[in-house]
Enzyme design. Structure first.
Site, short mmCIF file in Angstrom:
data_model
loop_
_atom_site.label_atom_id
_atom_site.label_comp_id
_atom_site.label_asym_id
_atom_site.label_seq_id
_atom_site.Cartn_x
_atom_site.Cartn_y
_atom_site.Cartn_z
N ARG A 184 -10.98 6.07 3.10
CA ARG A 184 -9.47 5.51 2.15
C ARG A 184 -9.77 6.36 0.35
O ARG A 184 -8.89 5.26 -0.07
CB ARG A 184 -9.34 4.65 1.71
CG ARG A 184 -9.26 4.13 3.49
CD ARG A 184 -8.13 3.94 4.23
NE ARG A 184 -8.57 4.13 6.07
CZ ARG A 184 -9.02 4.96 6.52
NH1 ARG A 184 -9.23 5.70 6.51
NH2 ARG A 184 -9.32 4.29 8.35
N CYS A 240 -4.83 -3.62 5.80
CA CYS A 240 -6.12 -4.42 5.68
C CYS A 240 -6.80 -4.64 4.23
O CYS A 240 -6.59 -3.32 3.32
CB CYS A 240 -7.47 -3.73 6.14
SG CYS A 240 -7.49 -3.79 8.09
N GLU A 311 -9.71 -2.28 -0.61
CA GLU A 311 -9.41 -1.00 -0.22
C GLU A 311 -7.47 -0.55 -0.58
O GLU A 311 -7.69 0.43 -0.94
CB GLU A 311 -9.29 -1.38 1.72
CG GLU A 311 -8.14 -0.26 1.84
CD GLU A 311 -7.58 -0.10 3.51
OE1 GLU A 311 -9.48 0.01 4.03
OE2 GLU A 311 -6.63 1.05 4.03
C1 LIG Z 1 1.46 -3.55 8.35
C2 LIG Z 1 0.43 -2.90 7.21
C3 LIG Z 1 -1.22 -2.21 8.71
C4 LIG Z 1 -1.60 -0.91 7.36
N1 LIG Z 1 -2.55 -0.54 8.07
C5 LIG Z 1 -3.04 0.17 7.70
C6 LIG Z 1 -3.52 1.51 8.58
O1 LIG Z 1 -3.53 1.53 10.03
N2 LIG Z 1 -4.22 2.76 7.93
C7 LIG Z 1 -4.63 3.24 6.63
O2 LIG Z 1 -5.10 3.83 6.32
N3 LIG Z 1 -3.77 2.21 5.91
C8 LIG Z 1 -2.78 1.01 5.72
N4 LIG Z 1 -2.17 0.16 5.93
C9 LIG Z 1 -2.08 0.44 4.00
C10 LIG Z 1 -1.17 1.85 3.81
O3 LIG Z 1 -0.01 1.28 4.94
C11 LIG Z 1 -2.16 3.35 3.41
O4 LIG Z 1 -2.66 3.04 3.01
C12 LIG Z 1 -0.71 4.18 3.28
O5 LIG Z 1 -1.14 5.17 2.93
C13 LIG Z 1 -0.06 3.77 1.95
O6 LIG Z 1 1.23 4.93 1.61
P1 LIG Z 1 2.35 4.33 0.49
O7 LIG Z 1 2.52 5.02 0.84
O8 LIG Z 1 2.51 2.93 0.72
O9 LIG Z 1 1.34 4.44 -0.51
P2 LIG Z 1 1.41 3.29 -2.00
O10 LIG Z 1 0.85 2.20 -1.70
O11 LIG Z 1 2.76 3.44 -2.92
O12 LIG Z 1 0.57 4.36 -2.82
C14 LIG Z 1 -0.92 3.93 -2.67
C15 LIG Z 1 -1.55 5.09 -3.75
O13 LIG Z 1 -1.31 5.97 -3.76
C16 LIG Z 1 -0.77 6.43 -4.21
N5 LIG Z 1 -0.28 7.44 -4.39
C17 LIG Z 1 1.33 7.19 -3.12
N6 LIG Z 1 1.95 8.04 -3.17
C18 LIG Z 1 1.24 9.17 -4.07
C19 LIG Z 1 2.00 11.14 -4.91
N7 LIG Z 1 2.27 11.16 -4.04
N8 LIG Z 1 0.88 11.59 -5.12
C20 LIG Z 1 0.09 10.42 -5.65
N9 LIG Z 1 -0.53 9.22 -5.29
C21 LIG Z 1 0.34 9.01 -4.47
C22 LIG Z 1 -0.44 5.87 -5.48
O14 LIG Z 1 -0.49 5.46 -6.86
C23 LIG Z 1 -2.10 4.44 -5.74
O15 LIG Z 1 -2.60 4.42 -6.10
C24 LIG Z 1 -1.91 -0.64 6.11
C25 LIG Z 1 -0.01 -1.39 5.71
C26 LIG Z 1 0.53 -2.50 5.86
C27 LIG Z 1 1.18 -3.15 5.12
#
Ligand SMILES: Cc1cc2nc3c(=O)[nH]c(=O)nc-3n(C[C@H](O)[C@H](O)[C@H](O)COP(=O)(O)OP(=O)(O)OC[C@H]3O[C@@H](n4cnc5c(N)ncnc54)[C@H](O)[C@@H]3O)c2cc1C
Length: 317
Positions: A184, A240, A311
């Site tokens: 992650r 998670c 995480e």
């Molecule tokens: C119901 C649910 C289920 C989930 N299941 C999983 C799973 O199975 N596996 C898993 O790995 N995760 C899971 N997640 C967590 C999450 O969805 C992932 O980590 C996802 O990839 C985050 O993407 P985001 O665009 O929402 O990032 P954000 O939450 O908006 O940001 C996360 C981080 O990434 C950085 N970031 C975002 N975009 C960029 C960019 N373009 N450039 C540089 N930095 C950036 C942000 O600054 C921050 O530090 C789950 C979440 C939920 C709510």
């Protein structure tokens, strides 16, 4: 991207940002509206950029004004603290969302594209490799940054290269060999100790393989069903909460065995369905969630001598 002792945004700069971004800039914007946890105080400014040139302009302008920025994707892995975020939150989801195919097996997606849209795009074209990501909410940029994944794969399996914009506004392409993937997390593999967290991921390129779309669709349905059965629905969360410790049972299993299911602080609760989900049952604050996090960590530490690490990214003041 955060700096200590950040200045408030001066009224002259506010005017400049308003002129350039019009109703796409909002000041004192509550982050509850932009995170799936539905908690968090206000960001000093929240700006939605419509293309790369706007992003470059904004990063340069903020650098000149010594203001920090924070990139938000879908806000699905964030716990924003109750005093909010100083500086500017930059949102990419509206303008930077294009997905394209290049040759037989390569796809590219801009960082603000939704990850599930990328998965569906691949399935339709009979390209295999991304089904592990089905059901992971958020954007392509967020998934790359987090090296998002599930039991059957993560972004490192398919990512070929990324295009980034550095802190000085320079755009460059970094191959997979220039990146270090960990659980992650993603960082640069170079020896200059460059921090990926001060760059913005603009785009990812993915190398996939051929498979029949019907096969991929059936696999996708099975994966999504399994997810529905094991994860809580109907409550706000960030997925998670803790990382799985290395070579041990999953964090969820450890929390369950430590008696954590149902632990609660205010409206923040450990899900009865999946112990590694902290859910917001309605009116939780970030403080409630952080207090619950500590209680869960203590319970697991007491029973197993393991300190669980979040995480979820905890950001803001
Ligand atoms: C119901 C649910 C289920 C989930 N299941 C999983 C799973 O199975 N596996 C898993 O790995 N995760 C899971 N997640 C967590 C999450 O969805 C992932 O980590 C996802 O990839 C985050 O993407 P985001 O665009 O929402 O990032 P954000 O939450 O908006 O940001 C996360 C981080 O990434 C950085 N970031 C975002 N975009 C960029 C960019 N373009 N450039 C540089 N930095 C950036 C942000 O600054 C921050 O530090 C789950 C979440 C939920 C709510």
């Amino acid at each position: 991207m955060f700096l200590a002792g950040v200045m408030a945004i001066q009224s002259e700069l506010k005017k400049q940002l308003k002129n350039r971004f019009s109703d796409r800039v909002r000041f004192d914007e509550p982050m509850t509206a932009h995170t799936t946890f539905r908690v968090g105080g206000a960001a000093d400014a929240f700006i939605t950029v419509s293309d790369e040139s706007e992003l470059t302009y904004l990063i340069t302008c903020l650098k000149e004004n010594n203001l920090p920025f924070f990139i938000i994707g879908g806000g699905t892995n964030l716990l924003v603290k109750d005093q909010g975020i100083r500086g500017v939150v930059i949102c990419l989801t509206k303008g930077l969302a294009k997905i394209s195919q290049h040759g037989a097996i390569t796809l590219s997606a801009l960082a603000g594209a939704s990850l599930s849209a990328l998965c569906r795009f691949a399935i339709k074209r009979g390209l295999s490799g991304l089904n592990f990501a089905l059901g992971i909410p958020g954007t392509v940029g967020g998934a790359i940054r987090m090296n998002a994944g599930a039991g059957n794969g993560d972004m490192s399996d398919v990512l070929e290269s990324i295009r980034i914009i550095g802190p000085d506004g320079n755009i460059e392409t970094v191959d997979k060999t220039g990146l270090t993937f960990s659980y992650r997390d993603l960082s640069f593999a170079d020896e200059n100790c460059r921090e990926l967290s001060s760059s913005v991921i603009l785009e990812g390129r993915f190398s996939l393989s051929h498979q029949r779309p019907e096969f991929l669709k059936a696999e996708a349905d099975a994966l999504l069903n399994a997810r529905k059965k094991s994860q809580p629905t109907g409550f706000a969360s960030a997925g998670c909460f803790f990382k799985n410790p290395e070579n041990r049972e999953s964090a969820g299993k450890l929390i369950d065995l430590a008696g954590g299911k149902g632990f609660r602080v205010g409206d923040a609760a450990v899900s009865e369905k999946h112990a590694n989900f902290i859910v917001n049952r309605g009116r939780a604050t970030a403080e409630d969630i952080l207090r619950l996090m500590n209680i869960v960590q203590e319970a697991v530490f007491k029973k197993f001598n393991i300190m669980l690490e979040p995480e979820v990214k905890i950001v803001g003041d």
